[in-house]
Each structure stands twice: as C-alpha cells, then as structure tokens.
Design a protein around this motif. Structure first.
Motif, PDB file in Angstrom:
ATOM      1  N   ASP A 105       9.938   1.206   6.472  1.00 17.93           N
ATOM      2  CA  ASP A 105      10.781   1.258   5.518  1.00 17.93           C
ATOM      3  C   ASP A 105      10.544   0.590   3.636  1.00 17.93           C
ATOM      4  OD1 ASP A 105      12.745   1.333   6.894  1.00 17.93           O
ATOM      5  OD2 ASP A 105      12.819  -0.568   7.373  1.00 17.93           O
ATOM      6  N   LEU A 106       9.185  -0.138   3.382  1.00 15.21           N
ATOM      7  CA  LEU A 106       8.238  -0.188   2.031  1.00 15.21           C
ATOM      8  C   LEU A 106       7.785   0.868   1.676  1.00 15.21           C
ATOM      9  CD1 LEU A 106       6.301  -3.766   3.519  1.00 15.21           C
ATOM     10  CD2 LEU A 106       8.127  -3.756   2.105  1.00 15.21           C
ATOM     11  N   ILE A 107       7.630   1.256   2.837  1.00 16.63           N
ATOM     12  CA  ILE A 107       6.888   2.733   2.486  1.00 16.63           C
ATOM     13  C   ILE A 107       7.927   3.843   1.126  1.00 16.63           C
ATOM     14  CG2 ILE A 107       5.860   5.164   2.667  1.00 16.63           C
ATOM     15  CD1 ILE A 107       4.380   3.510   4.588  1.00 16.63           C
ATOM     16  N   THR A 108       9.027   3.742   1.984  1.00 23.92           N
ATOM     17  CA  THR A 108      10.640   4.184   1.593  1.00 23.92           C
ATOM     18  C   THR A 108      11.108   3.424   0.807  1.00 23.92           C
ATOM     19  OG1 THR A 108      11.354   5.057   4.139  1.00 23.92           O
ATOM     20  CG2 THR A 108      12.909   4.539   1.776  1.00 23.92           C
ATOM     21  N   LEU A 109      10.833   2.509   0.233  1.00 16.82           N
ATOM     22  CA  LEU A 109      11.265   1.636  -0.762  1.00 16.82           C
ATOM     23  C   LEU A 109      10.718   2.693  -1.711  1.00 16.82           C
ATOM     24  CD1 LEU A 109      12.643  -2.037   0.241  1.00 16.82           C
ATOM     25  CD2 LEU A 109      13.642  -0.528  -0.982  1.00 16.82           C
ATOM     26  N   GLU A 110       8.081   2.151  -1.380  1.00 17.77           N
ATOM     27  CA  GLU A 110       8.069   2.319  -2.813  1.00 17.77           C
ATOM     28  C   GLU A 110       8.270   3.945  -2.642  1.00 17.77           C
ATOM     29  OE1 GLU A 110       4.822   2.060  -5.256  1.00 17.77           O
ATOM     30  OE2 GLU A 110       6.132   0.676  -3.310  1.00 17.77           O
ATOM     31  N   SER A 111       9.195   5.090  -2.506  1.00 20.22           N
ATOM     32  CA  SER A 111       8.806   5.878  -2.174  1.00 20.22           C
ATOM     33  C   SER A 111      10.267   6.497  -3.427  1.00 20.22           C
ATOM     34  CB  SER A 111       8.815   7.067  -1.265  1.00 20.22           C
ATOM     35  OG  SER A 111       8.088   6.369  -0.816  1.00 20.22           O
ATOM     36  N   ALA A 112      10.972   5.793  -3.290  1.00 27.56           N
ATOM     37  CA  ALA A 112      12.641   5.707  -4.058  1.00 27.56           C
ATOM     38  C   ALA A 112      11.988   4.965  -5.652  1.00 27.56           C
ATOM     39  CB  ALA A 112      13.244   4.663  -3.723  1.00 27.56           C
TER      40      ALA A 112
END
Length: 356
Positions: free
Chosen positions: A273-280
């Motif tokens: 989820d942190l990676i997803t937020l970083e991508s966002a």
C-alpha cells in the motif's frame, strides 16, 4: 489534520503509578469468567477485595479490567497475583512500545489495538495489556470496547474449543481479535486510498497531495504498531525451544505461530500500500508537471504568433522621415495582409509539427 503518531507522554517516576492515557474519566470495572468444559460462571462489577475469593485455580479464569484511571485498584489487583511495580507501571503507561516479557512466573504482554475513527481519516488506538499466570489470564483495557464480544459469546455458548483449552489458548484468541482490528484498519485505509488514486487522476489540487501524505502517515503508524507485535510473537518460539515457561502448552505454540504469520502478511500488505501511495504521489507530480508544460507550450506558441508582428510594428514605429510604404495608397492594407499571411503560415506550420 493531526499527525498520527505515538503520543509522547511525560516521564513518570519509576516509583509512581500513574495512568498516562487519554481516558481519564473511565472508572475501573472488573469482569470475571470462570469456566471449564462443563460450565461457565460470569461475574460483573467485582470489587478488588472479592477477586481473590472468586478465583478458582482448578478452572480457567479470565479477569478483564476496563478503565485504568484508578492506579491504586490496578496495583491491588497486580499484588494479588504477585506482579511487581514494573508490570503495573507498563500497564498504566500507554506510551510504551508493544512488548512481551517474562517476570518470574508471569507472562506479560502489552499491545496497541487500532481501529479507524468513524467519519474521519484518522486511526484510533488503545493499549491492551495481558498477564498470564498459572490458569489465570488478566486483560487490562483503557475503556469498554467490542474487541472481545465474540469471545465472550463463545464462552457463554460453549462454541468451538475455547472451553476445553487452558488460559494460554484464550490469550491466543484475544490477540487474534486484536490482529483482526489491524486487518479492518488496513482495509479501511485501502478503500480511502483507492478513492484518492481516482481523484489524483482527475485533479491536481494540493488537497490531493495532503490526503496522500495523511494516509502515508496512517500506514506508517500501522507499520510501527505491528512490527513490535511481530517481534513479540516471534519471541514465543524461543520459549518453546527453551521450555522454561510452563503456562503455554506445547501443542498451543502453533497458534501463536499463526499470529506471527498474520503479522508478516499485514506488513507485506502495508508495504504494498505504501508503494501504491508512492506511485499516486509520483503520478500527481507528473500530472502537475505535464499540465504546466502544456500551459508553457501554449504560451510559447501564442508568443511566436505575435513575435514577427511585433517586429513589423516596431519597424514602422521608428521615427524616420522617409518610409517608401507611407506613400503607397494601399500600404496600410498591404502590411495587414502580410501580417495575416505570416500568422496563417505559422499556424499551419505548427499544426503540421504537432506543437499544439
């Protein structure tokens, strides 16, 4: 918006027992379940003076205490079961890190339980502590909550195997209920993150970035809460290998291994989820840069249309006496025609180059 992090309570002297949490008005209430495979007895609103008399060491005893705002009562309960001031101090000090420790014949476990706060982007947390000694499990909660309601019902209705097991299995069930709260918190965060990702694809407002950072803080808070719990559950393995703590039955160590595995799964999900937020976040900045580049390109193209026109106007604005074109009858219209032809030519040329 308030940053989610462990609250830094003021330092408490080792000899002083003081509750450092936020539920200062919650009175201390005592609830007791005494059970075995044949029957169960439930007692509410016990007094501290009654605890020692109603404990049945031949059965499993679950003593649940709600409210830590009366340290003298917590200390008196601890004294009944031989807990020293270090344990009582850790129960009352809610700023402590999650940990598992052995004190002589007592297994002490404290943990942070998290749940999303309704209608907000914040996470609420409560410290819950456990003491396991002989066939008695004590749980200390800062306030009344619904964390263990289903376990109480299983005891009352003799559902599952809980009434056939010892107190260590009950500890496993309580910890499992707390870990389930982490799943609920992560699921709630992921639903909000999905909405933020959709929003980031259509909006470049700064509020989007603020939401991304807010939920990044929430996931990091979850991570900081789970890591010490994972380490504590792993340390139970050393108890099994050393065979020094007899209150956990050998066949029940596998249940605590499952909890450790759940913590690993939670941490992996949080990392994802942190990676997803970083991508966002990266997409948000890329979208902003792209929008700015488009604006700059448009301004550049428009300025290029006016650059040669400005040059022509500048030439005819010079203060020279003899301009041949001034004597032309249609000079004004010819200059306008030249300028319009130049604009049309540049427009067609830029369009063929796909510059706009």
């Amino acid at each position: 918006m308030r940053k989610i992090r462990y609250k830094k309570g003021r330092k408490v002297q080792p000899s002083v027992l003081e509750y450092t949490g936020s539920h200062k008005t919650t009175p201390t209430e005592i609830q007791l379940f005494v059970y075995n495979a044949e029957d169960v007895t439930e007692m509410q609103q016990l007094e501290v003076s009654d605890v020692k008399n109603v404990i049945d060491i031949k059965k499993v005893n679950w003593l649940n205490i709600h409210g830590l705002n009366e340290p003298e009562k917590i200390a008196a309960i601890g004294e009944i079961f031989g807990a020293d001031n270090f344990i009582i101090g850790d129960i009352l000090n809610t700023t402590k890190r999650t940990k598992l420790e052995e004190y002589h014949d007592i297994l002490f476990f404290n943990v942070k339980s998290l749940l999303p706060i309704k209608d907000t982007d914040a996470l609420g947390y409560e410290q819950i502590s456990f003491m396991l000694k002989d066939n008695v499990l004590l749980s200390f909660q800062e306030k009344r909550s619904d964390f263990f309601t289903h376990i109480r019902e299983r005891l009352r209705t003799n559902s599952g195997i809980v009434r056939t097991k010892k107190a260590d299995y009950l500890l496993y069930l309580l910890l499992d209920a707390i870990i389930e709260n982490f799943y609920i918190s992560i699921e709630s965060e992921e639903d909000r993150v999905d909405a933020i990702i959709d929003l980031s694809k259509t909006s470049t407002k700064p509020e989007v970035l603020e939401l991304i950072e807010k939920h990044r803080d929430n996931f990091n808070f979850l991570k900081r809460s789970i890591i010490p719990l994972r380490d504590s559950l792993y340390s139970i393995k050393s108890m099994k290998d050393d065979d020094v703590f007899n209150d956990i039955q050998h066949e029940n160590y596998s249940f605590f291994s499952r909890l450790h595995q759940k913590c690993l799964e939670l941490l992996e999900q949080i990392e994802s989820d942190l990676i997803t937020l970083e991508s966002a976040s990266s997409y948000f900045f890329s979208s902003q840069n792209h929008k700015m580049n488009e604006v700059m390109k448009t301004l550049t193209v428009v300025s290029m249309f006016f650059l040669p026109l400005t040059f022509i106007v500048g030439v005819y604005g010079m203060n020279f006496k003899h301009f041949p074109e001034l004597e032309w009858e249609n000079g004004y219209f010819i200059i306008w025609g030249v300028m319009l032809v130049m604009v049309v030519f540049m427009f067609v040329y830029f369009k063929l180059k796909k510059w706009f």
